[in-house]
Design a protein around this motif. Structure first.
Motif, PDB file in Angstrom:
ATOM      1  N   LEU A 139     -17.632   0.425  16.120  1.00 34.70           N
ATOM      2  CA  LEU A 139     -17.245   1.273  17.248  1.00 34.70           C
ATOM      3  C   LEU A 139     -15.937   0.785  17.872  1.00 34.70           C
ATOM      4  O   LEU A 139     -15.066   1.590  18.218  1.00 34.70           O
ATOM      5  N   VAL A 144     -15.990   5.578  13.311  1.00 36.40           N
ATOM      6  CA  VAL A 144     -17.113   6.518  13.317  1.00 36.40           C
ATOM      7  C   VAL A 144     -16.989   7.569  12.218  1.00 36.40           C
ATOM      8  O   VAL A 144     -17.959   8.262  11.911  1.00 36.40           O
ATOM      9  N   GLU A 150     -20.395   4.750   9.490  1.00 33.63           N
ATOM     10  CA  GLU A 150     -21.591   5.579   9.638  1.00 33.63           C
ATOM     11  C   GLU A 150     -22.824   4.843   9.119  1.00 33.63           C
ATOM     12  O   GLU A 150     -23.902   4.910   9.719  1.00 33.63           O
ATOM     13  N   LEU A 153     -23.883   2.189  11.697  1.00 34.39           N
ATOM     14  CA  LEU A 153     -24.493   2.797  12.881  1.00 34.39           C
ATOM     15  C   LEU A 153     -25.891   3.325  12.567  1.00 34.39           C
ATOM     16  O   LEU A 153     -26.816   3.170  13.380  1.00 34.39           O
ATOM     17  N   TRP A 172     -21.492   4.448  21.274  1.00 32.96           N
ATOM     18  CA  TRP A 172     -21.424   5.349  20.121  1.00 32.96           C
ATOM     19  C   TRP A 172     -21.004   6.747  20.569  1.00 32.96           C
ATOM     20  O   TRP A 172     -20.091   7.345  19.993  1.00 32.96           O
ATOM     21  N   GLU A 176     -17.434   8.731  19.595  1.00 33.57           N
ATOM     22  CA  GLU A 176     -17.385  10.052  18.965  1.00 33.57           C
ATOM     23  C   GLU A 176     -16.500  10.999  19.780  1.00 33.57           C
ATOM     24  O   GLU A 176     -15.709  11.770  19.225  1.00 33.57           O
TER      25      GLU A 176
END
Length: 210
Positions: A139, A144, A150, A153, A172, A176
């Motif tokens: 992050l 992301v 990905e 996460l 998170w 985004e």
């Protein structure tokens, strides 16, 4: 268990003696000190005291002292900590290992350590610490959108720790939005609300965001 405090004091004296040696090369010094640390950990690494936790962290520091950092070497130490250290000490060792990995190679290097630990079968609480650090590192790096980010996460979100960690959910969602993926951010928000055992702290801090 032996005295971890005395062990750390003895290791400090040994380090001073080895560093002052004119007959030993750098590799020989590290090998001898590592063997001495391993012996101390065998005898008192499982003690329920702060010094035992620091012993494990000292061993990780020695392993990482000479780049490039070897994920397998850190993982081997964490496997031993998972088996022989107190639960909190093992988690603290994992946090230190992840910090060392991130300092040298960012999220990618933390992911390598986490993967190696998963392959070797460390305790769940150790793996959870590594996955959290890896997710937050991704992050911070704004990863992301790439597959590794990905994957990191999702690995964190699938664990039990995600049920009580509102901070990573907040980070998170913010990441985004910063990446312009507002629908994805909304999905992360919804998922956090469904996953968190108590979403109140998440909502409280979310309301304070600019």
């Amino acid at each position: 268990k032996g005295s971890a405090l005395l062990a750390r004091h003895w290791l400090a004296l040994l380090t001073k003696r080895l560093m002052g040696s004119e007959t030993l090369g750098e590799r020989e010094r590290v090998t001898e000190l590592g063997s001495a640390m391993d012996g101390c950990l065998e005898h008192c690494g499982g003690a329920a005291c702060p010094e035992a936790s620091l012993l494990w962290q000292d061993r990780l520091l020695l392993s990482a002292a000479h780049p490039p950092l070897q994920p397998a070497a850190l993982a081997a130490i964490l496997v031993r900590a998972g088996r022989g250290a107190q639960r909190d000490a093992a988690a603290e060792a994992a946090a230190r290992a992840a910090e060392l990995a991130e300092e040298e190679g960012g999220a990618e290097r933390v992911a390598q350590v986490a993967k190696e630990c998963a392959r070797r079968g460390v305790p769940a609480e150790v793996q959870a610490v590594l996955e959290r650090v890896c997710a937050r590192a991704c992050l911070r790096e704004g990863r992301v959108k790439d597959k590794e980010g990905e994957r990191a996460l999702e690995a964190w979100a699938a664990g039990d720790a995600a049920k009580a960690d509102h901070q990573v959910w907040l980070e998170w969602e913010a990441a985004e939005r910063a990446a312009g993926r507002h629908k994805r951010a909304a999905a992360v928000h919804w998922r956090a609300m469904k996953t968190l055992a108590d979403p109140a702290p998440f909502l409280h801090h979310h309301a304070l965001l600019p």
